[in-house]
Design an enzyme around this catalytic site. Sequence first.
Site, PDB file in Angstrom:
ATOM      1  N   HIS A 288       6.026  32.086  20.705  1.00 40.47           N
ATOM      2  CA  HIS A 288       6.907  32.545  21.777  1.00 40.47           C
ATOM      3  C   HIS A 288       6.183  32.555  23.120  1.00 40.47           C
ATOM      4  CE1 HIS A 288       4.711  36.358  21.627  1.00 40.47           C
ATOM      5  NE2 HIS A 288       4.927  36.404  20.319  1.00 40.47           N
TER       6      HIS A 288
ATOM      7  N   CYS B 136       1.073  36.365  15.978  1.00 46.32           N
ATOM      8  CA  CYS B 136       1.951  35.391  16.626  1.00 46.32           C
ATOM      9  C   CYS B 136       1.143  34.484  17.550  1.00 46.32           C
ATOM     10  CB  CYS B 136       3.039  36.100  17.425  1.00 46.32           C
ATOM     11  SG  CYS B 136       4.231  37.001  16.403  1.00 46.32           S
TER      12      CYS B 136
END
Length: 439
Positions: A186, A205
């Site tokens: 992201h 992440c």
Amino acid sequence: MECGIVSGPCHFLHIRIQNAYCLRALFLVPWSVMIRFAVYLICIAAIAGAYATYGGESQTASVRDISTYSHADISGHAYRQAGESNYCTSASQLYDSQDVLFCSQIPKLDRFRLFEIDLSRGRILFYEHGVLKKTFPVAYQAAYGKWFQTPTGYFEAGVKKPKFKSSIVPVYMEDAVQLYEDFFIHGIPYYEDGTRVTSQFSGGCIRLEDDIASDFYHEIQRGDSIVSYTTLAGLVSREGTVQPVEQDRFWVRQRFNSPLKVDWTWREDTAENYIQHTGIDLAPPPAGGSGAVDFPAYAVADGTVVQVVRNGQGDRGLGNTVLLSHTIDGMAMYGLYAHLDSIDPAMYIGAKVNAGDVVGVIGNSGYGCDFWRVGEDGCDSTNEPDTHLHLEFKTEPVLDAPVPDPACGISAEVHSCVGSTSEDPILFGYLDPMEVLFK
């Protein structure tokens, strides 16, 4: 380029083809109509031949040294050379000139659309039809060796969310693509007031700068194949050790302590729904058009064979396995070499082993068959083999955890998992292979 590449009137007049002086001479020299027509044909042929021969060579020469090109230069030239393993084309969009090194790297899987995440170099590579289409730089990733480090392995792109709020901390993330379970790729997170998160901490992440994240989000499709990995490039071996594989050809398909989601139980604490990988999985390059290649596994140090397990004979999923005793940097330990296609005849209990001796041929054995596959595993699976060496270092010569780990057991009879633990493997008597092997 001189007109003298052909004989006849062009050579006599020493006319330069590149300025079309041959054609101009048709009207300056008082030749007859027939002679003028003959000169015309000769000059046209010379111009065409010179362009094809010399112009083509000049263009080819201008793209050979592509390592010095700027981003604009790279995206406008073709790299593919006859007879070379080159996976870029004139349409390839490389983030910077250093990414040219990926042009000679064969894709890890044969897929129509494939995204590779090279965690060592901080790049995401997008292949289509085996051609490198684009590279994306990684801004941040989780630190190695920490729980919830960025996972490695084979995945498929999951859900895509243009914006979502973290369930752990009050921040928003845009252009998010699911990598694996709770792990996403992201843009840079930001708080409710719009302030960007400046900390480089990542709970596993992968963060991309916002413009890169937007580009990646619109490029990737749900279901696209993803390979997340690290490399062995540039690592220096510890004194007295050799590498278990060909270092310049193999890559780390699964890291030590990499999180693996379990489905036999569910706990409210998300962390407890994961187990941790107890070794490293070293994978060879794809066979490509050359067919299968037998890669040997080597003993990393001098030692003694303490256990040999045959595929299907109580291997607990490890397949053909050899356990060797080693002393590395003055520390006694046991090395486990698993999923071998075959075991070298010299590997029998009590045999003395020298560093670099062949332990066996690397394979995908387990549970009495070639069990381990890319995607769905199983003896009946028709998926391509997940060929790799599973390598562990531990304090006891056992297949499972040296320190019992009942939280990882899936039945009353099994007190520990094989190849994974419920928490950090170091707590259960495992050693990080990367720290054992490299300085």
